[in-house]
Design a protein around this motif. Structure first.
Motif, mmCIF file in Angstrom:
data_model
loop_
_atom_site.group_PDB
_atom_site.id
_atom_site.type_symbol
_atom_site.label_atom_id
_atom_site.label_comp_id
_atom_site.label_asym_id
_atom_site.label_seq_id
_atom_site.Cartn_x
_atom_site.Cartn_y
_atom_site.Cartn_z
ATOM 1 N N ASN A 1 0.848 -1.189 0.000
ATOM 2 C CA ASN A 1 0.000 0.000 0.000
ATOM 3 C C ASN A 1 0.885 1.241 0.000
ATOM 4 O O ASN A 1 1.507 1.581 0.993
ATOM 5 C CB ASN A 1 -0.897 -0.025 1.242
ATOM 6 C CG ASN A 1 -1.925 1.063 1.230
ATOM 7 O OD1 ASN A 1 -1.892 1.935 0.368
ATOM 8 N ND2 ASN A 1 -2.833 1.023 2.164
ATOM 9 N N HIS B 1 -3.460 -4.317 9.356
ATOM 10 C CA HIS B 1 -3.479 -4.731 7.967
ATOM 11 C C HIS B 1 -3.356 -3.538 7.024
ATOM 12 O O HIS B 1 -3.551 -3.660 5.819
ATOM 13 C CB HIS B 1 -4.786 -5.480 7.690
ATOM 14 C CG HIS B 1 -4.670 -6.524 6.646
ATOM 15 N ND1 HIS B 1 -5.247 -6.391 5.408
ATOM 16 C CD2 HIS B 1 -4.037 -7.710 6.620
ATOM 17 C CE1 HIS B 1 -4.983 -7.452 4.688
ATOM 18 N NE2 HIS B 1 -4.245 -8.263 5.391
ATOM 19 N N SER C 1 -3.745 -3.269 2.677
ATOM 20 C CA SER C 1 -5.101 -2.903 2.282
ATOM 21 C C SER C 1 -5.358 -1.499 2.802
ATOM 22 O O SER C 1 -4.572 -0.991 3.583
ATOM 23 C CB SER C 1 -6.107 -3.891 2.882
ATOM 24 O OG SER C 1 -6.132 -3.759 4.271
ATOM 25 N N ILE D 1 -2.487 0.599 -4.551
ATOM 26 C CA ILE D 1 -2.001 -0.590 -3.846
ATOM 27 C C ILE D 1 -1.538 -1.543 -4.931
ATOM 28 O O ILE D 1 -2.262 -1.770 -5.905
ATOM 29 C CB ILE D 1 -3.114 -1.233 -2.990
ATOM 30 C CG1 ILE D 1 -3.561 -0.254 -1.903
ATOM 31 C CG2 ILE D 1 -2.628 -2.518 -2.364
ATOM 32 C CD1 ILE D 1 -4.711 -0.737 -1.102
ATOM 33 N N ASP E 1 -7.917 5.108 0.807
ATOM 34 C CA ASP E 1 -7.527 5.449 2.173
ATOM 35 C C ASP E 1 -8.225 6.723 2.633
ATOM 36 O O ASP E 1 -8.691 6.811 3.765
ATOM 37 C CB ASP E 1 -6.015 5.632 2.246
ATOM 38 C CG ASP E 1 -5.285 4.321 2.326
ATOM 39 O OD1 ASP E 1 -5.094 3.828 3.437
ATOM 40 O OD2 ASP E 1 -4.936 3.779 1.273
#
Lengths: 249, 244, 82
Positions: free
Chosen positions: A54, A130, A134, B69, C52
């Motif tokens: 990530n 995590h 993710s 990601i 995010d």
């Protein structure tokens, strides 16, 4: 006053819309922000440098570690300021207190919350731990953790929640989070690198420098999570009771 | 009107997203300036803030790109390596610097990082502003801007009046401080309520110097003996003292 | 057309909800509508690929900031003058 504000605001809007035609169109890969060498470097070599899939977590906790550390300090100071602004000062007049919450906690609500809170907390830990592979990380996990305490305070009363997580303990935990963050930075400095240069932690961890960065990021995220958890709950506890820390919402 | 190249076409069709960010920002700014309630002002501040965050995030968007990601084939993490039946090819999938063609397949992560912390700091500052609101409410009993300004002006008037009035009376310096809170609330009663029937009943002799009590709120304030807890009693008393 | 339909829909809804949350007199309703605003913003960010940021906004914006707004309004007058 209102008309003057409207004219001013419309003037600013005109200026900004005029500037908008110079901006890149929606989703243009050639836009300056997307084609800059910095972000290209982050995308291209995060995996090699840190082994974290990530990129957002990697940039947040490693490349821009200073930024995140002091953002955490800002959150801590804001929580400290809220509690100290509301504590003490002139006593409130009694007529302002129109409604006093005085009732037994509801059976259905409390039992449902009893079931839900462990799930929320485990999910918060999952999000925190995590966050490398993710979406997630210290901020999100910390807020979810703080929300579980707020849920306890809402369903029982604030006293029950404060028995589990008192304000003093809140600030201890929040300060501990910053200490963890700064401690990892200092440790890497002691081991011969620069402040927050996690690669040097491989001297004490039995892993490669890349994996050391990976694990140090986890530690840093845990520190952020501690601070955010504690401050979110302290914010709620102070604001809902106007600083008296009893019989709130 | 919407033909190619015109300003409206530029603004409302091709760059609609920027136009809407500007609109959101202006809504927030207008609320911060013109709204009366302090909580509404803070909601406006949050809208302003999210508009700016939205702008930042949207300049990182790339068309056809995925989230920032790594996909499994680019995944550097050792345990997620693609292992064929014969694991001799394992090193080929190790961490490697992506080529430029692959870089454009991922959304730009940098604005996300900047804005992620901005959101969390935003809620902390929102909490700080709300606590200041609560403190203002505790002190002044209102969260509306116009009432607040009125009370502040009244208090200022009392304080500046108090300086000229109370200086000669240095015998009781500590009373000034003690009655300061009372005086700001009592200011409105001074002139308007001085002729209420209640006061007349209490002091029937003040029907005569009515002129003095109604027009002379300023002079009586200057030479009144000492600040009282009850403003009503004070103004009802003044004419009698002037007379004697 | 620079934008997809989904984006255009959510962006116009955002403007409506922002105006609504400032227009309502009841501050609790205002805070609740502001939670809707945050959630729409979160959807938009998830669509833009900023997962995010969307996650943070869902927990912080739609969750905690609504709760602390309502907790503050509980200690203030609920009705606003405008």
């Amino acid at each position: 006053m209102k008309r003057a504000a409207l004219i001013l605001v419309l003037l600013i809007g005109l200026l900004l819309s005029w500037a908008a035609k110079d901006f890149p169109s929606w989703g243009n890969p050639q836009a300056p922000a997307s084609s800059s060498p910095v972000s290209s470097h982050f995308i291209a070599s995060t995996g090699v440098d840190t082994e974290v899939p990530n990129m957002v977590t990697a940039v947040l906790a490693d490349y821009r570690g200073f930024d995140t550390m002091f953002e955490t300090v800002v959150v801590f100071i804001a929580g400290l300021a809220v509690v100290s602004i509301l504590r003490g000062g002139p006593t409130r007049r009694t007529r302002d207190r129109k409604f006093v919450v005085d009732f037994e906690p509801d059976l259905i609500v409390t039992n449902t919350v009893r079931l839900i809170v462990p799930v929320i907390q485990i999910f918060a830990f999952y999000v925190l731990a995590h966050g490398h592979v993710s979406p997630g990380g210290g901020f999100q996990g910390g807020v979810a953790m703080g929300a579980s305490f707020i849920l306890i305070a809402l369903s029982w009363d604030l006293k029950t929640a404060l028995n589990r997580f008192s304000i003093d303990r809140c600030f201890t935990v929040a300060a501990l989070g910053i200490i963890i963050y700064a401690g990892i930075g200092l440790l890497s400095m002691v081991l011969g690198g620069e402040f927050l240069d996690y690669a040097h932690l491989s001297q004490v961890l039995p892993v490669s420098p890349e994996m050391a960065r990976y694990h140090a990021m986890l530690g840093v995220e845990i520190g952020v999570g501690f601070t955010v958890t504690a401050i979110m709950f302290a914010l709620y506890a102070s604001l809902s009771t106007d600083g008296r820390m009893q019989d709130g919402l | 009107m919407f033909e190619d190249g015109s300003i409206l076409n530029q603004l409302l069709v091709e760059r609609l997203n920027y136009f809407i960010y500007v609109v959101l920002l202006l809504i927030g700014l207008w609320a911060m300036i013109a709204k009366n309630n302090l909580i509404k002002k803070l909601i406006g501040m949050s809208i302003f803030q999210t508009a700016i965050i939205l702008f930042y995030v949207s300049i990182g968007v790339k068309k056809g790109a995925t989230i920032p990601i790594y996909l499994p084939e680019h995944d550097p993490h050792g345990s997620n390596l693609v292992t064929d039946s014969n694991s001799t090819e394992l090193t080929a999938h190790g961490p490697q610097v992506l080529e430029a063609s692959l870089v454009s397949g991922y959304t730009n992560p940098l604005p996300h990082v900047l804005m992620l912390t901005a959101i969390v700091v935003g809620v902390a500052t929102l909490g700080l502003a709300l606590s200041v609101c609560l403190r203002i409410y505790r002190g002044y009993g209102t969260a509306e801007e116009d009432e607040l300004l009125e009370k502040l002006e009244r208090e200022d008037a009392r304080n500046t009046g108090g300086l000229t009035r109370r200086r000669p009376r240095s015998r009781r310096p500590n009373r000034n401080k003690a009655t300061n809170n009372q005086s700001k609330r009592s200011a409105s009663f001074e002139s308007s309520k001085s002729q209420s029937p209640k006061n007349k009943n209490r002091r029937p002799s003040n029907s005569k110097p009515k002129v003095g009590s109604s027009s002379g709120s300023e002079p009586t304030e200057n030479n009144k003996p000492k600040p009282r807890r009850r403003p009503r009693k004070l103004s009802a008393r003044k004419p009698g003292e002037n007379k004697s | 057309m620079g934008l997809e339909l989904f984006n255009t829909l959510i962006l116009s809804l955002l403007v409506v909800v922002a105006i609504l949350s400032l227009w309502v007199r009841d501050l609790v309703v205002s805070a609740a509508v502001f939670a809707i605003y945050s959630f729409l913003m979160c959807l938009l960010w998830a669509e833009m690929g900023a997962v995010d940021v969307a996650f943070t906004e869902a927990t912080v914006g739609a969750g905690v900031s609504t709760v602390i707004l309502i907790a503050t309004v509980f200690n203030l007058k609920r009705k606003a003058k405008d």
